[in-house]
Scaffold this active site. Sequence first.
Site, short mmCIF file in Angstrom:
data_model
loop_
_atom_site.label_atom_id
_atom_site.label_comp_id
_atom_site.label_asym_id
_atom_site.label_seq_id
_atom_site.Cartn_x
_atom_site.Cartn_y
_atom_site.Cartn_z
N ARG A 198 0.39 4.03 16.88
CA ARG A 198 -0.05 5.06 15.93
C ARG A 198 0.26 6.49 16.33
NH1 ARG A 198 0.69 1.64 12.28
NH2 ARG A 198 -1.01 0.20 11.83
N ASP A 242 -7.16 3.03 12.66
CA ASP A 242 -5.86 3.67 12.53
C ASP A 242 -5.90 5.03 11.86
OD1 ASP A 242 -4.43 1.75 13.91
OD2 ASP A 242 -4.15 0.49 12.14
N ASP A 289 0.81 -1.22 0.00
CA ASP A 289 0.00 0.00 0.00
C ASP A 289 0.85 1.27 0.00
OD1 ASP A 289 -2.43 -1.29 -0.02
OD2 ASP A 289 -2.70 -1.23 2.16
N SER A 310 -3.52 -9.56 7.04
CA SER A 310 -3.00 -8.21 7.23
C SER A 310 -2.35 -8.19 8.61
CB SER A 310 -4.14 -7.20 7.16
OG SER A 310 -3.73 -6.01 7.79
N1 ARG Z 1 -7.67 -3.89 15.65
C1 ARG Z 1 -6.43 -3.38 16.11
C2 ARG Z 1 -6.56 -1.93 16.51
O1 ARG Z 1 -7.41 -1.23 16.03
C3 ARG Z 1 -5.32 -3.57 15.10
C4 ARG Z 1 -5.51 -2.89 13.76
C5 ARG Z 1 -4.46 -3.17 12.71
N2 ARG Z 1 -4.41 -4.55 12.37
C6 ARG Z 1 -3.80 -5.10 11.31
N3 ARG Z 1 -3.80 -6.39 11.22
N4 ARG Z 1 -3.23 -4.37 10.38
O2 ARG Z 1 -5.79 -1.46 17.31
#
Ligand code: ARG
Length: 416
Positions: free
Chosen positions: A96, A125, A16, A177
Amino acid sequence: MKKNMKIAVAYSGGLDTSVMIKWLMEKYDAEIITVTGNLGQTKELNGVEEKALKTGATKAFVLDTTKEFVEHYVFPALRAGALYEHVYPMATSLGRPLLAKLLVETALQENADAVAHGCTGKGNDQVRFEVSVAALAPHLRVIAPLREWEFTSREEEIAYAKKHNIPVAATVSSPYSIDENIWGTSIECGVLEDPMVEPPADAYQRTVAPEAAPDTPEYVSIEFEAGVPTAVDGRHMDSVELIHLLNEIGSAHGVGRIDLVENRLVGIKSREIYEAPAATILHFAHTELERLTLDKPTFDLKNELAQKYANLVYNGLWFSPLRNALDAFVDVTQRNVTGTVTVKLFKGAVVIAGRASERSLYSPALATYTKEDSFDHAASAGFIKIYGLPVKTYHQVNRNGVHTHIDELIKADSSE
Ligand code: ARG
């Protein structure tokens, strides 16, 4: 030739964000600089810089911020006892805001006009990134290509990458992912989208299956000072080293696998699995030490606020006045959370083996049933009389006409 604008891109090196570099260059006539944060992930970041430059970025920053992540993001959440929906230690959610901060700092330093990230339009995110950027640099424009661009599948992105000579790793074929850092791995998509399907063995990235773990348990002692872990098995060590070590020990015993259907901020439920060995061990041990060292009302309120803290982190409000206020509360509660906890790891489980603290509120003289007992038994009579007075009065007044619980029991008894 002078470009129309300069964009700082949060770059992971994956499909991405690689496609994003070229796409932004074309769509916005932009000069691209990339920012990659190292938060202690197991995958090496070797070659990321080169890859970004090859794809078209004019500068590529790779910043090691593992220590900052651990000490200023992970440890505050650990001390707060923050587990989202009671189980998820939030490796992704905590990472993040720090990545957003790195992006903002670099954007300001390089005089960029905007920042861009590779988060999807239906996840948490994007919220965490953009709210953090808004908090740190309100004037900075944020671009979210995944909410804008024309690609609707990975195949289309791969085709675009081929056409533009963007190097893509062979690993893009993974059905999952995955996001990871030192505090844990988050895995979703593929067969995991069916909550009834048990995660296949290949979904897990860093832990041994509990059934394949050693047949003998392992004891681990963790020392805390004011709620911060400082030593393992009597050996004082650096914070980053400590977490790496517990990840290693925990992984070998299949500790820290979490399978969760969770409530996303954007309104949907999603199923994700997590692997967080060190986080699982440390949250468990930290709570055990609090059971020993916090007085009852503080322990109660702290547990309530732990949920607030977790929600705030999960919901992207790291850089908020509420977090500062909660941190101040947590700070006071942690003054006496100093001591040692020994846990036993066995086939995926973490159980308590022992705890000790110089600040322990556990009083042997008060707790014992032997003749050393110093508890004032006689005082209990008066305590119970007054403590139970509201309940007693209520039932005295409301006995007639109202079926109390005991009436129901008596009736059921006599009709047999
Ligand atoms: N659900 C988790 C959160 O919102 C992780 C999100 C990212 N997950 C991923 N497999 N890219 O904190």
